[in-house]
Design an enzyme around this catalytic site. Structure first.
Site, PDB file in Angstrom:
ATOM      1  N   CYS A   1       0.618  -1.000  -0.195  1.00 41.50           N
ATOM      2  CA  CYS A   1      -0.298  -0.194  -0.010  1.00 41.50           C
ATOM      3  C   CYS A   1       0.751   1.309   0.100  1.00 41.50           C
ATOM      4  O   CYS A   1       1.828   2.415  -0.967  1.00 41.50           O
ATOM      5  CB  CYS A   1      -0.984   0.019   1.189  1.00 41.50           C
ATOM      6  SG  CYS A   1      -2.741   0.972   1.037  1.00 41.50           S
TER       7      CYS A   1
ATOM      8  N   HIS B   1      -3.126  -5.775   2.137  1.00 45.75           N
ATOM      9  CA  HIS B   1      -2.638  -5.536   3.791  1.00 45.75           C
ATOM     10  C   HIS B   1      -3.935  -7.173   4.270  1.00 45.75           C
ATOM     11  O   HIS B   1      -4.835  -7.524   3.519  1.00 45.75           O
ATOM     12  CB  HIS B   1      -3.933  -4.808   4.468  1.00 45.75           C
ATOM     13  CG  HIS B   1      -2.878  -3.356   4.381  1.00 45.75           C
ATOM     14  ND1 HIS B   1      -2.513  -2.924   4.389  1.00 45.75           N
ATOM     15  CD2 HIS B   1      -3.830  -2.577   3.726  1.00 45.75           C
ATOM     16  CE1 HIS B   1      -1.899  -1.844   4.404  1.00 45.75           C
ATOM     17  NE2 HIS B   1      -2.758  -1.778   3.736  1.00 45.75           N
TER      18      HIS B   1
HETATM   19  N1  GLN Z   1      -2.114   6.975   2.027  1.00 46.26           N
HETATM   20  C1  GLN Z   1      -2.405   5.973   1.068  1.00 46.26           C
HETATM   21  C2  GLN Z   1      -3.850   5.611   0.616  1.00 46.26           C
HETATM   22  O1  GLN Z   1      -4.378   6.146   1.377  1.00 46.26           O
HETATM   23  C3  GLN Z   1      -1.634   4.689   1.477  1.00 46.26           C
HETATM   24  C4  GLN Z   1      -2.706   4.127   2.290  1.00 46.26           C
HETATM   25  C5  GLN Z   1      -2.637   2.781   2.872  1.00 46.26           C
HETATM   26  O2  GLN Z   1      -1.182   2.428   3.070  1.00 46.26           O
HETATM   27  N2  GLN Z   1      -3.090   2.078   3.937  1.00 46.26           N
HETATM   28  O3  GLN Z   1      -4.139   6.009  -0.560  1.00 46.26           O
END
Ligand code: GLN
Length: 242
Positions: A97, A194
């Protein structure tokens, strides 16, 4: 004669700032399975300002809020040449992510600010109008079905010279538009999943371990691991509502 000790150095990138929705479980899985495969894993945590380890066999990084990405961005640029060299040399990497986004060229936030990435993945990410949240399944020829959980505003578009990690079965994936999820380049994997990813997708954990062992020792003999619990977790995850 005692058997040769086969140490694998696992480096976790920015656990203080980039490590959410169970991403730490990816590190635990690699440590555990590497041991089961007869290797001696050692873990080094790398955070902002630390000295970057001289040797890396597997690099693992997680997701985070935009604020976490902002915190690590300058440090990431500092170690970028080393990371690019490792990626080019085929070092196995798993970036989830927020760090997946920063292993691409950049993440453009909702307010239009650019958080610079390091361009290992030829990809760019733009915050979209809605968050893409829920259980997700993708399919890859190499790894079969991949199951996990996504929560991101960023929409990632990978260049045509890049290979996605999987094709979307359900969920939003890279951008909610082109049915792709993640990116696989050399042995570097970027993905939105995740969950954590690796406990439920041991084929990916074993890929990272196998590539690392082959690179370091020239060979790898896997142990047959009884994955009853992982199989059950996958079965349940596949049936859960989005
Ligand atoms: N900030 C990023 C987004 O919302 C990454 C989010 C995350 O790592 N879950 O796209």
């Amino acid at each position: 004669m005692t058997a040769e000790k086969r140490t694998l150095t696992i480096v976790q990138l920015y656990p203080d700032d980039m490590n959410i929705y169970g991403d730490w479980g990816n590190v635990l899985t690699v440590l555990k399975r590497a041991k089961w495969h007869g290797l001696e894993p050692e873990l080094i945590n790398y955070n902002v300002g630390d000295k970057f380890p001289t040797h890396v066999d597997i690099l693992i990084g997680g997701g985070g809020q935009d604020s976490g990405q902002l915190k690590v961005q300058d440090d990431l640029q500092k170690i970028a040449p080393r990371l690019r060299e490792l990626a080019e040399n085929g070092t196995p990497m798993l970036m989830i992510c927020g760090l997946y986004q920063l292993f691409g060229r950049f993440f453009k936030t909702q307010k239009g600010n650019i958080i610079e990435g390091i361009g290992i993945f030829h990809a760019e990410t733009h915050a979209g109008p809605e968050r893409l949240i829920g259980n997700i399944t993708t399919h890859s020829e190499q790894f079969g079905d991949i199951v996990g959980y996504e929560n991101h505003s960023g929409q990632t578009f990978i260049d045509s010279d890049m290979q996605p990690l999987g094709k979307l079965v359900r969920g939003a994936g890279n951008n909610g538009q082109d049915e792709t999820e993640g990116c696989l380049h050399h042995n570097a994997i970027g993905t939105y999943l995740h969950g954590s990813l690796l406990p439920k997708n041991p084929a990916i954990a074993d890929f990272l371990i196998e590539e690392a062992a082959k690179k370091r020792f020239g060979d790898f003999t896997p142990t047959v691991i009884e994955d009853r619990f992982a199989a059950k977790a996958r079965e349940i995850a596949l049936k859960r509502p989005r």
